[in-house]
Motif scaffolding. Structure first.
Motif, PDB file in Angstrom:
ATOM      1  N   LEU A 146      50.727 -47.275  86.700  1.00 32.63           N
ATOM      2  CA  LEU A 146      52.085 -47.402  86.167  1.00 32.63           C
ATOM      3  C   LEU A 146      52.163 -47.164  84.667  1.00 32.63           C
ATOM      4  CD1 LEU A 146      53.193 -50.485  88.264  1.00 32.63           C
ATOM      5  CD2 LEU A 146      53.802 -48.078  88.645  1.00 32.63           C
ATOM      6  N   GLY A 147      51.063 -47.357  83.959  1.00 34.65           N
ATOM      7  CA  GLY A 147      51.037 -47.126  82.515  1.00 34.65           C
ATOM      8  C   GLY A 147      50.649 -45.722  82.126  1.00 34.65           C
ATOM      9  N   ARG A 148      50.219 -44.947  83.090  1.00 34.33           N
ATOM     10  CA  ARG A 148      49.783 -43.570  82.803  1.00 34.33           C
ATOM     11  C   ARG A 148      50.978 -42.621  82.829  1.00 34.33           C
ATOM     12  NH1 ARG A 148      45.057 -44.750  86.526  1.00 34.33           N
ATOM     13  NH2 ARG A 148      43.549 -45.635  85.084  1.00 34.33           N
ATOM     14  N   PRO A 149      50.838 -41.454  82.185  1.00 34.77           N
ATOM     15  CA  PRO A 149      51.962 -40.503  82.134  1.00 34.77           C
ATOM     16  C   PRO A 149      52.310 -39.929  83.510  1.00 34.77           C
ATOM     17  CG  PRO A 149      50.156 -39.797  80.682  1.00 34.77           C
ATOM     18  CD  PRO A 149      49.681 -40.992  81.436  1.00 34.77           C
ATOM     19  N   VAL A 150      53.586 -39.629  83.666  1.00 35.75           N
ATOM     20  CA  VAL A 150      54.094 -39.001  84.885  1.00 35.75           C
ATOM     21  C   VAL A 150      53.309 -37.737  85.194  1.00 35.75           C
ATOM     22  CG1 VAL A 150      56.103 -37.763  85.806  1.00 35.75           C
ATOM     23  CG2 VAL A 150      56.406 -39.997  84.719  1.00 35.75           C
ATOM     24  N   SER A 151      52.935 -36.999  84.168  1.00 35.23           N
ATOM     25  CA  SER A 151      52.228 -35.717  84.360  1.00 35.23           C
ATOM     26  C   SER A 151      50.930 -35.865  85.144  1.00 35.23           C
ATOM     27  CB  SER A 151      51.943 -35.054  83.018  1.00 35.23           C
ATOM     28  OG  SER A 151      51.119 -35.895  82.221  1.00 35.23           O
ATOM     29  N   GLU A 152      50.324 -37.055  85.115  1.00 31.34           N
ATOM     30  CA  GLU A 152      49.078 -37.273  85.856  1.00 31.34           C
ATOM     31  C   GLU A 152      49.318 -37.451  87.356  1.00 31.34           C
ATOM     32  OE1 GLU A 152      46.496 -40.321  84.372  1.00 31.34           O
ATOM     33  OE2 GLU A 152      46.702 -39.624  82.291  1.00 31.34           O
ATOM     34  N   HIS A 153      50.549 -37.726  87.737  1.00 32.19           N
ATOM     35  CA  HIS A 153      50.830 -38.062  89.129  1.00 32.19           C
ATOM     36  C   HIS A 153      51.851 -37.144  89.800  1.00 32.19           C
ATOM     37  CE1 HIS A 153      48.559 -41.652  88.310  1.00 32.19           C
ATOM     38  NE2 HIS A 153      49.358 -41.919  87.293  1.00 32.19           N
ATOM     39  N   MET A 154      52.525 -36.325  89.031  1.00 38.97           N
ATOM     40  CA  MET A 154      53.588 -35.471  89.580  1.00 38.97           C
ATOM     41  C   MET A 154      53.013 -34.331  90.413  1.00 38.97           C
ATOM     42  SD  MET A 154      54.654 -33.318  86.213  1.00 38.97           S
ATOM     43  CE  MET A 154      53.617 -31.980  85.597  1.00 38.97           C
ATOM     44  N   THR A 155      53.871 -33.732  91.199  1.00 39.67           N
ATOM     45  CA  THR A 155      53.535 -32.501  91.905  1.00 39.67           C
ATOM     46  C   THR A 155      53.891 -31.361  90.968  1.00 39.67           C
ATOM     47  OG1 THR A 155      54.019 -33.528  94.037  1.00 39.67           O
ATOM     48  CG2 THR A 155      54.045 -31.105  93.952  1.00 39.67           C
ATOM     49  N   ALA A 156      52.876 -30.638  90.514  1.00 40.31           N
ATOM     50  CA  ALA A 156      53.099 -29.576  89.532  1.00 40.31           C
ATOM     51  C   ALA A 156      53.436 -28.234  90.184  1.00 40.31           C
ATOM     52  CB  ALA A 156      51.872 -29.419  88.634  1.00 40.31           C
ATOM     53  N   ASP A 157      53.043 -28.068  91.432  1.00 40.22           N
ATOM     54  CA  ASP A 157      53.324 -26.829  92.164  1.00 40.22           C
ATOM     55  C   ASP A 157      54.712 -26.956  92.788  1.00 40.22           C
ATOM     56  OD1 ASP A 157      53.159 -24.401  93.464  1.00 40.22           O
ATOM     57  OD2 ASP A 157      51.900 -25.168  95.082  1.00 40.22           O
ATOM     58  N   VAL A 158      55.736 -26.741  91.979  1.00 42.78           N
ATOM     59  CA  VAL A 158      57.115 -26.969  92.416  1.00 42.78           C
ATOM     60  C   VAL A 158      57.600 -25.822  93.291  1.00 42.78           C
ATOM     61  CG1 VAL A 158      59.482 -27.395  91.669  1.00 42.78           C
ATOM     62  CG2 VAL A 158      57.565 -28.253  90.301  1.00 42.78           C
ATOM     63  N   VAL A 159      58.198 -26.187  94.411  1.00 45.10           N
ATOM     64  CA  VAL A 159      58.819 -25.224  95.323  1.00 45.10           C
ATOM     65  C   VAL A 159      60.316 -25.270  95.034  1.00 45.10           C
ATOM     66  CG1 VAL A 159      59.240 -24.622  97.727  1.00 45.10           C
ATOM     67  CG2 VAL A 159      57.041 -25.625  97.054  1.00 45.10           C
ATOM     68  N   PHE A 160      60.886 -24.121  94.704  1.00 51.12           N
ATOM     69  CA  PHE A 160      62.299 -24.034  94.357  1.00 51.12           C
ATOM     70  C   PHE A 160      63.090 -23.377  95.480  1.00 51.12           C
ATOM     71  CE2 PHE A 160      60.133 -24.012  90.245  1.00 51.12           C
ATOM     72  CZ  PHE A 160      60.865 -24.946  89.540  1.00 51.12           C
ATOM     73  N   ALA A 161      64.410 -23.525  95.405  1.00 46.49           N
ATOM     74  CA  ALA A 161      65.319 -22.828  96.312  1.00 46.49           C
ATOM     75  C   ALA A 161      66.378 -22.136  95.472  1.00 46.49           C
ATOM     76  CB  ALA A 161      65.962 -23.805  97.284  1.00 46.49           C
ATOM     77  N   ASP A 162      67.040 -21.187  96.093  1.00 46.55           N
ATOM     78  CA  ASP A 162      68.092 -20.406  95.444  1.00 46.55           C
ATOM     79  C   ASP A 162      69.437 -20.790  96.052  1.00 46.55           C
ATOM     80  OD1 ASP A 162      69.778 -17.637  95.487  1.00 46.55           O
ATOM     81  OD2 ASP A 162      68.456 -17.747  93.734  1.00 46.55           O
ATOM     82  N   ASP A 170      56.348 -39.563  79.832  1.00 44.69           N
ATOM     83  CA  ASP A 170      56.849 -40.909  80.132  1.00 44.69           C
ATOM     84  C   ASP A 170      55.913 -41.600  81.117  1.00 44.69           C
ATOM     85  OD1 ASP A 170      59.042 -40.560  78.492  1.00 44.69           O
ATOM     86  OD2 ASP A 170      60.438 -40.157  80.128  1.00 44.69           O
ATOM     87  N   PRO A 171      55.816 -42.930  81.011  1.00 44.64           N
ATOM     88  CA  PRO A 171      54.927 -43.643  81.941  1.00 44.64           C
ATOM     89  C   PRO A 171      55.490 -43.654  83.359  1.00 44.64           C
ATOM     90  CG  PRO A 171      56.137 -45.208  80.580  1.00 44.64           C
ATOM     91  CD  PRO A 171      56.458 -43.822  80.052  1.00 44.64           C
ATOM     92  N   LEU A 172      54.601 -43.750  84.306  1.00 48.26           N
ATOM     93  CA  LEU A 172      55.001 -43.782  85.707  1.00 48.26           C
ATOM     94  C   LEU A 172      55.950 -44.954  85.972  1.00 48.26           C
ATOM     95  CD1 LEU A 172      54.626 -42.366  88.430  1.00 48.26           C
ATOM     96  CD2 LEU A 172      52.722 -43.923  88.870  1.00 48.26           C
ATOM     97  N   SER A 173      55.794 -46.047  85.256  1.00 46.98           N
ATOM     98  CA  SER A 173      56.695 -47.189  85.432  1.00 46.98           C
ATOM     99  C   SER A 173      58.136 -46.804  85.109  1.00 46.98           C
ATOM    100  CB  SER A 173      56.255 -48.376  84.569  1.00 46.98           C
ATOM    101  OG  SER A 173      56.290 -48.026  83.186  1.00 46.98           O
ATOM    102  N   ALA A 174      58.349 -45.934  84.125  1.00 49.27           N
ATOM    103  CA  ALA A 174      59.705 -45.469  83.793  1.00 49.27           C
ATOM    104  C   ALA A 174      60.276 -44.633  84.935  1.00 49.27           C
ATOM    105  CB  ALA A 174      59.686 -44.669  82.496  1.00 49.27           C
ATOM    106  N   ALA A 175      59.429 -43.844  85.573  1.00 49.00           N
ATOM    107  CA  ALA A 175      59.877 -43.057  86.728  1.00 49.00           C
ATOM    108  C   ALA A 175      60.276 -43.996  87.859  1.00 49.00           C
ATOM    109  CB  ALA A 175      58.781 -42.101  87.187  1.00 49.00           C
TER     110      ALA A 175
END
Length: 142
Positions: A67-83, A21-26
């Motif tokens: 804003l027209g580029r995919p979310v994947s180009e701008h997201m944080t891919a190294d996700v830190v999770f919690a339990d 999805d485009p960054l504008s949608a986010a």
């Protein structure tokens, strides 16, 4: 207090977006849902987090074209999770050390919710208020 208790209070609603999805949608969804981050999912799998900080960084670097580029180009891919069994103190330490404001919660390998720094602060304030009230009651009874 445990993460499970926070999730019970706030609910397990998770707002997500697809990596293509485009960054504008986010941006539109962040505004509409009034949240600071979205979980990026592909086929029921968390592949990233896109936050307000990521959006600001993208626009700062690439201007309106971001804003027209995919979310994947701008997201944080190294996700830190919690339990869900972790304590609020655990989350506070991790969020402070890693300088992050949103933690997706995984329960049995499935996304169970997202805890924000605001949720953690609210929990700490509520706990301090309960302790103060308990002390007032104890002193008044003494």
């Amino acid at each position: 207090m445990l993460v499970t208790e926070i999730l019970k209070q706030k609910g397990g609603a998770v707002f997500s977006i697809a990596p293509e999805d485009p960054l504008s949608a986010a941006c539109a969804q962040l505004d509409e849902k009034r949240v600071g981050a979205l979980v990026v999912c592909k086929d029921d799998r968390v592949v990233g987090v896109i936050s307000e900080r990521d959006v600001v960084r993208a626009v700062s670097r690439d201007g309106a074209a971001a804003l027209g580029r995919p979310v994947s180009e701008h997201m944080t891919a190294d996700v830190v999770f919690a339990d869900p069994s972790e304590t609020v103190g655990d989350l506070m330490a991790r969020m402070t050390d890693r300088r992050i404001r949103h933690l997706p919660i995984l329960a049995d390998g499935r996304l169970a919710g997202v805890i924000s720094i605001g949720d953690v602060v609210k929990c700490q304030i509520d706990e301090a208020t309960r302790e103060a009230e308990s002390l007032r009651t104890y002193i008044a009874a003494g």
